[in-house]
Design a protein around this motif. Structure first.
Motif, PDB file in Angstrom:
ATOM      1  N   ARG A 259       0.567   4.464  -3.913  1.00 16.21           N
ATOM      2  CA  ARG A 259       1.607   3.146  -3.705  1.00 16.21           C
ATOM      3  C   ARG A 259       1.698   2.338  -5.016  1.00 16.21           C
ATOM      4  O   ARG A 259       3.056   1.941  -5.378  1.00 16.21           O
ATOM      5  CB  ARG A 259       0.927   2.271  -2.754  1.00 16.21           C
ATOM      6  CG  ARG A 259       1.060   2.878  -1.253  1.00 16.21           C
ATOM      7  CD  ARG A 259       0.476   2.143  -0.163  1.00 16.21           C
ATOM      8  NE  ARG A 259       0.610   2.873   1.181  1.00 16.21           N
ATOM      9  CZ  ARG A 259       0.234   1.907   2.304  1.00 16.21           C
ATOM     10  NH1 ARG A 259      -0.463   0.811   2.117  1.00 16.21           N
ATOM     11  NH2 ARG A 259       0.171   2.764   3.451  1.00 16.21           N
ATOM     12  N   GLN A 260       0.827   2.085  -5.508  1.00 15.73           N
ATOM     13  CA  GLN A 260       0.835   1.381  -6.832  1.00 15.73           C
ATOM     14  C   GLN A 260       1.721   1.961  -8.016  1.00 15.73           C
ATOM     15  O   GLN A 260       2.415   1.354  -8.848  1.00 15.73           O
ATOM     16  CB  GLN A 260      -0.476   0.845  -7.402  1.00 15.73           C
ATOM     17  CG  GLN A 260      -1.536  -0.326  -6.741  1.00 15.73           C
ATOM     18  CD  GLN A 260      -1.781   0.495  -5.203  1.00 15.73           C
ATOM     19  OE1 GLN A 260      -1.851   1.655  -5.200  1.00 15.73           O
ATOM     20  NE2 GLN A 260      -2.098  -0.431  -4.376  1.00 15.73           N
ATOM     21  N   LEU A 314      10.562  -8.017  -6.686  1.00 15.38           N
ATOM     22  CA  LEU A 314      10.229  -7.978  -5.201  1.00 15.38           C
ATOM     23  C   LEU A 314      10.010  -6.567  -4.706  1.00 15.38           C
ATOM     24  O   LEU A 314       9.282  -6.232  -3.878  1.00 15.38           O
ATOM     25  CB  LEU A 314      10.984  -8.820  -4.564  1.00 15.38           C
ATOM     26  CG  LEU A 314      10.576  -8.977  -3.034  1.00 15.38           C
ATOM     27  CD1 LEU A 314       9.596  -9.830  -3.004  1.00 15.38           C
ATOM     28  CD2 LEU A 314      11.898  -9.978  -2.563  1.00 15.38           C
ATOM     29  N   SER A 315      11.188  -5.694  -5.127  1.00  8.10           N
ATOM     30  CA  SER A 315      11.083  -4.214  -4.556  1.00  8.10           C
ATOM     31  C   SER A 315       9.590  -3.575  -5.083  1.00  8.10           C
ATOM     32  O   SER A 315       9.477  -2.678  -4.477  1.00  8.10           O
ATOM     33  CB  SER A 315      12.262  -3.630  -5.179  1.00  8.10           C
ATOM     34  OG  SER A 315      12.253  -3.379  -6.550  1.00  8.10           O
ATOM     35  N   SER A 321       2.998  -2.308  -1.846  1.00  9.79           N
ATOM     36  CA  SER A 321       2.315  -2.599  -0.468  1.00  9.79           C
ATOM     37  C   SER A 321       2.673  -1.709   0.768  1.00  9.79           C
ATOM     38  O   SER A 321       1.741  -1.786   1.657  1.00  9.79           O
ATOM     39  CB  SER A 321       2.582  -3.994  -0.055  1.00  9.79           C
ATOM     40  OG  SER A 321       4.101  -4.077   0.113  1.00  9.79           O
ATOM     41  N   GLY A 322       3.389  -0.555   0.426  1.00  9.86           N
ATOM     42  CA  GLY A 322       3.665   0.453   1.491  1.00  9.86           C
ATOM     43  C   GLY A 322       4.673  -0.230   2.517  1.00  9.86           C
ATOM     44  O   GLY A 322       4.936   0.420   3.634  1.00  9.86           O
ATOM     45  N   GLY A 327      12.331   5.318  -2.964  1.00 13.71           N
ATOM     46  CA  GLY A 327      13.804   5.773  -2.714  1.00 13.71           C
ATOM     47  C   GLY A 327      14.473   4.565  -1.968  1.00 13.71           C
ATOM     48  O   GLY A 327      15.548   4.360  -2.330  1.00 13.71           O
ATOM     49  N   ALA A 328      14.005   4.302  -0.681  1.00  9.67           N
ATOM     50  CA  ALA A 328      14.699   3.103   0.067  1.00  9.67           C
ATOM     51  C   ALA A 328      14.909   1.683  -0.834  1.00  9.67           C
ATOM     52  O   ALA A 328      15.817   1.023  -0.404  1.00  9.67           O
ATOM     53  CB  ALA A 328      13.947   2.611   1.359  1.00  9.67           C
ATOM     54  N   ALA A 329      13.714   1.541  -1.488  1.00  5.40           N
ATOM     55  CA  ALA A 329      13.744   0.349  -2.353  1.00  5.40           C
ATOM     56  C   ALA A 329      14.883   0.497  -3.113  1.00  5.40           C
ATOM     57  O   ALA A 329      15.673  -0.574  -3.606  1.00  5.40           O
ATOM     58  CB  ALA A 329      12.555   0.052  -2.889  1.00  5.40           C
TER      59      ALA A 329
END
Length: 364
Positions: A259-260, A314-315, A321-322, A327-329
């Motif tokens: 995630r990080q 922010l993205s 943070s999951g 891709g969505a961000a």
């Protein structure tokens, strides 16, 4: 073509001047902050210039993006205020036609931004982190500046050295105050040096005295010594594999999709994509009223840049943070920005054509 060459020449000149101004301001701020860190003992004083270079390289993509964006707004805004846009619109050149010369001028800068983000950014962060860790892992005696009282890394001791020699390995007139929950010890010595035995390091003091005070009972004990050895606690070197994502190469982040790491990738690719979107947004936000000598369009454009840049950061936090996927961000933030830029171009272009056509109809 005369149109392309005129826009490109003025845009390049404005970009150079804007970049110099932004670099001067930002580097001055970073220099003040780095000197403050050196004064507080966070970094070594001799590494200030090197650390400043790493920090400047790390933030250079953002400065290049901002400079290019401001240059577009200033250049086209000047053309609006001088009524040059009216001439181009009357000649059948729409606002979307400005995208071509802007892209032809900006593509070398975009390549530099991509190289800085994908390769130079992790390299600079890695070297900067190594400098900080190397200084933090030095012994307490080695970190003391001659003639200055300085606290140890754990805050339990205060050191003072009148003069040191051989890169801090030896010292003269050493003064140490060590305090625990129950005792306080004041030690002074004519000289001191560091010795290593295996994995342990000892501070060896010569020709001095030690004054111990029991804080509970108030009892005092004074002792003199010719040689006094004390174990120095040091931080162990951090494992290289535990380096933060911002110090990892882009290929390593792709091979280890945590995630990080995905959050860091979202930031790098996002800032690169954002630099391209800023070109289109700058063209759409540059419109100004020639009858009003004001720079409200520039202030509005800078506000849009700040909002967009904060959304990129922010993205990164959302992906790390999951909450959302990488891709969505990227699609959500930058796809929306791209759609807004195209809509703004269409609105400005058709509004200009409609306004010019309405004026011609009124005159007829």
């Amino acid at each position: 073509m005369l149109f392309d060459s005129t826009v490109r020449r003025e845009l390049a000149r404005t970009f150079g001047a804007t970049l110099v101004v932004i670099l001067t301001i930002v580097l001055t701020m970073f220099l003040i902050r780095t000197i403050g860190q050196a004064a507080s003992g966070v970094v070594a004083p001799q590494d200030v210039v090197l650390l400043l270079g790493y920090v400047a390289l790390g933030h250079l993509p953002t400065m290049l993006t901002l400079s290019l964006f401001v240059a577009i707004v200033i250049t086209l805004g000047r053309m609006y205020r001088d009524s040059e846009m009216v001439i181009w619109f009357a000649g059948g050149v729409g606002l979307a036609r400005f995208v071509r010369p802007v892209l032809r001028t900006s593509w070398p800068v975009l390549l530099v931004i991509a190289a800085l983000l994908l390769f130079v950014w992790p390299w600079g962060n890695r070297n900067s982190l190594e400098l900080r860790q190397r200084y933090e892992q030095r012994s307490d005696l080695s970190r003391v500046t001659p003639g200055v009282f300085q606290t140890s890394s754990d805050g339990s001791r205060v050191f003072f050295i009148e003069r040191d020699k051989r890169e801090g390995a030896d010292a003269r007139n050493v003064f140490i105050v060590a305090q625990t929950a129950e005792t306080e010890a004041v030690t002074s010595a004519r000289s001191g040096r560091l010795e290593r035995e295996g994995s342990d390091r000892f501070l060896v003091l010569e020709r001095g005295q030690r004054n111990d005070v029991d804080l509970k009972t108030g009892e005092k004990a004074l002792s003199s010594f010719e040689t006094y050895r004390v174990l120095v606690d040091e931080k162990r070197a951090r494992d290289a594999e535990r380096q933060p994502p911002k110090a990892m190469d882009t290929l390593d982040l792709l091979n280890d999709p945590t995630r990080q790491n995905q959050g860091e990738l979202a930031w790098r690719f996002g800032l690169l994509t954002g630099a391209g979107n800023m070109l289109l947004l700058g063209i759409g936000l540059a419109a100004a009223n020639p009858r009003r000598a004001s720079n409200w369009n520039l202030l509005l454009a800078l506000l849009g840049f700040v909002v967009y840049f904060n959304l990129i950061n922010l993205s990164q936090a959302w992906v790390a943070s999951g909450r959302v996927g990488m891709g969505a961000a990227l699609a959500g933030v930058h796809g929306t920005a791209f759609a807004v830029a195209l809509a703004l171009l269409w609105w400005r272009d058709h509004a200009a054509v409609f306004s010019w056509g309405r004026r011609r109809g009124a005159r007829a």
